[in-house]
Design an enzyme around this catalytic site. Structure first.
Site, PDB file in Angstrom:
ATOM      1  N   HIS A 136       3.737  -3.330   1.573  1.00  0.00           N
ATOM      2  CA  HIS A 136       3.128  -3.405   0.237  1.00  0.00           C
ATOM      3  C   HIS A 136       4.171  -3.098  -0.844  1.00  0.00           C
ATOM      4  O   HIS A 136       5.199  -2.480  -0.558  1.00  0.00           O
ATOM      5  CB  HIS A 136       2.026  -2.337   0.103  1.00  0.00           C
ATOM      6  N   CYS A 186      -1.785   5.833   0.312  1.00  0.00           N
ATOM      7  CA  CYS A 186      -2.863   4.991   0.863  1.00  0.00           C
ATOM      8  C   CYS A 186      -4.051   5.781   1.384  1.00  0.00           C
ATOM      9  O   CYS A 186      -5.095   5.197   1.638  1.00  0.00           O
ATOM     10  CB  CYS A 186      -2.310   4.076   1.939  1.00  0.00           C
TER      11      CYS A 186
HETATM   12  C1  CIR Z   1      -2.408  -1.813   7.604  1.00  0.00           C
HETATM   13  O1  CIR Z   1      -1.513  -2.457   8.162  1.00  0.00           O
HETATM   14  O2  CIR Z   1      -3.195  -2.344   6.813  1.00  0.00           O
HETATM   15  C2  CIR Z   1      -2.543  -0.358   7.933  1.00  0.00           C
HETATM   16  N1  CIR Z   1      -2.183  -0.133   9.290  1.00  0.00           N
HETATM   17  C3  CIR Z   1      -1.695   0.487   7.008  1.00  0.00           C
HETATM   18  C4  CIR Z   1      -2.135   0.407   5.571  1.00  0.00           C
HETATM   19  C5  CIR Z   1      -1.373   1.326   4.686  1.00  0.00           C
HETATM   20  N2  CIR Z   1      -1.806   1.156   3.344  1.00  0.00           N
HETATM   21  C6  CIR Z   1      -1.082   1.488   2.293  1.00  0.00           C
HETATM   22  O3  CIR Z   1       0.022   1.974   2.421  1.00  0.00           O
HETATM   23  N3  CIR Z   1      -1.605   1.250   1.096  1.00  0.00           N
END
Ligand code: CIR
Length: 255
Positions: free
Chosen positions: A161, A248
């Protein structure tokens, strides 16, 4: 004024999480939950009232609540996450936010993860990543224009991201990994660069004049402290195995 942090417990299915740029490795659920509680305690220590949603056994990545919504002062935008497995996460997040903000939403074929949205003042920098597309950028731009937000797209190619590559650590200060994003994009901002040995170190969670920051990046932490940033360290090593970071795991806003 109350500062609220919406969180959600770690799913027992987290070992089946989505992964984009990391190898899969075993996640210790008990340790992950303990670390997540430590993270919530850090939020409370910084004055947040934590509203913790129950863990969802069916949604492996649902601890990463940031990706399901963008909460602004005037409205919240419910996203349409790029990973299909994550789309059902948004319903309960909408329920949690509804008492606090009018809700807008991203519609198909737009896809957007909250991790791709970095707010600096009235500007929203939005990553065009493996998860978030131009259609969602256009929707966000149109839907937020009446609220006087400007949306600027930023290409994100080598990390999950935009906020894997850059976060705000002060009103006009950004923490940047220049191998993943060009600091020149953030015109006028003071730039603190991560230590180049610490990939993933650009993700810090700012609450007022302090930041919550992972224990795993001591060199970059030193850079932050040298720059006068007040750092509260948390161990989130198990959540990092799921490609998670500190922004997150919460949606923080004033109510
Ligand atoms: C994903 O790949 O969507 C999750 N395993 C990790 C998401 C992490 N989100 C973030 O850093 N905003």
């Amino acid at each position: 004024m109350t500062r609220i942090a919406v969180t959600r417990g770690v799913s027992p299915a987290i070992s089946r999480c989505e992964l984009a740029h990391q190898e899969r490795c075993a996640i210790d659920l008990t340790a992950a939950r303990e670390q997540h509680r430590g993270y919530e305690a850090a939020l409370e220590a910084l004055g947040c009232r934590v509203e913790a949603l129950p863990a969802d056994p069916g949604l492996a990545d649902s601890v990463f609540v940031e990706d399901a919504a963008i909460v602004l002062d005037e409205v919240a935008v419910i996203t349409r996450p790029g990973a299909v497995s994550r789309r059902p996460e948004t319903a309960s997040i909408a329920g949690a936010l509804e008492p606090y903000r009018p809700l807008l939403s991203i519609e198909a074929p737009g896809t957007l993860d909250g991790g791709d949205v970095l707010r600096i003042g009235r500007t929203l920098y939005v990553g065009l990543s493996g998860r978030s597309n131009q259609e969602a950028n256009d929707q966000l731009s149109a839907t937020l224009r009446p609220y006087n937000y400007e949306v600027r797209s930023v290409a994100v190619e080598e990390c999950l991201h935009l906020k894997s590559a850059v976060t705000a650590v002060g009103d006009d200060t950004v923490l940047v990994d220049r191998q993943w994003v060009d600091p020149a994009v953030f015109v006028g901002a003071r730039v603190i660069e991560i230590d180049p040995h610490e990939r993933g170190a650009a993700n810090a969670l700012r609450i007022e004049n302090r930041v919550i920051y992972p224990a795993s990046f001591p060199r970059t932490r030193h850079r932050l402290e040298t720059a006068g940033i007040d750092v509260l360290v948390v161990d989130v090593s198990e959540l990092q195995k799921a490609e998670g970071a500190v922004t997150c795991c919460s949606l923080v806003f004033e109510a």
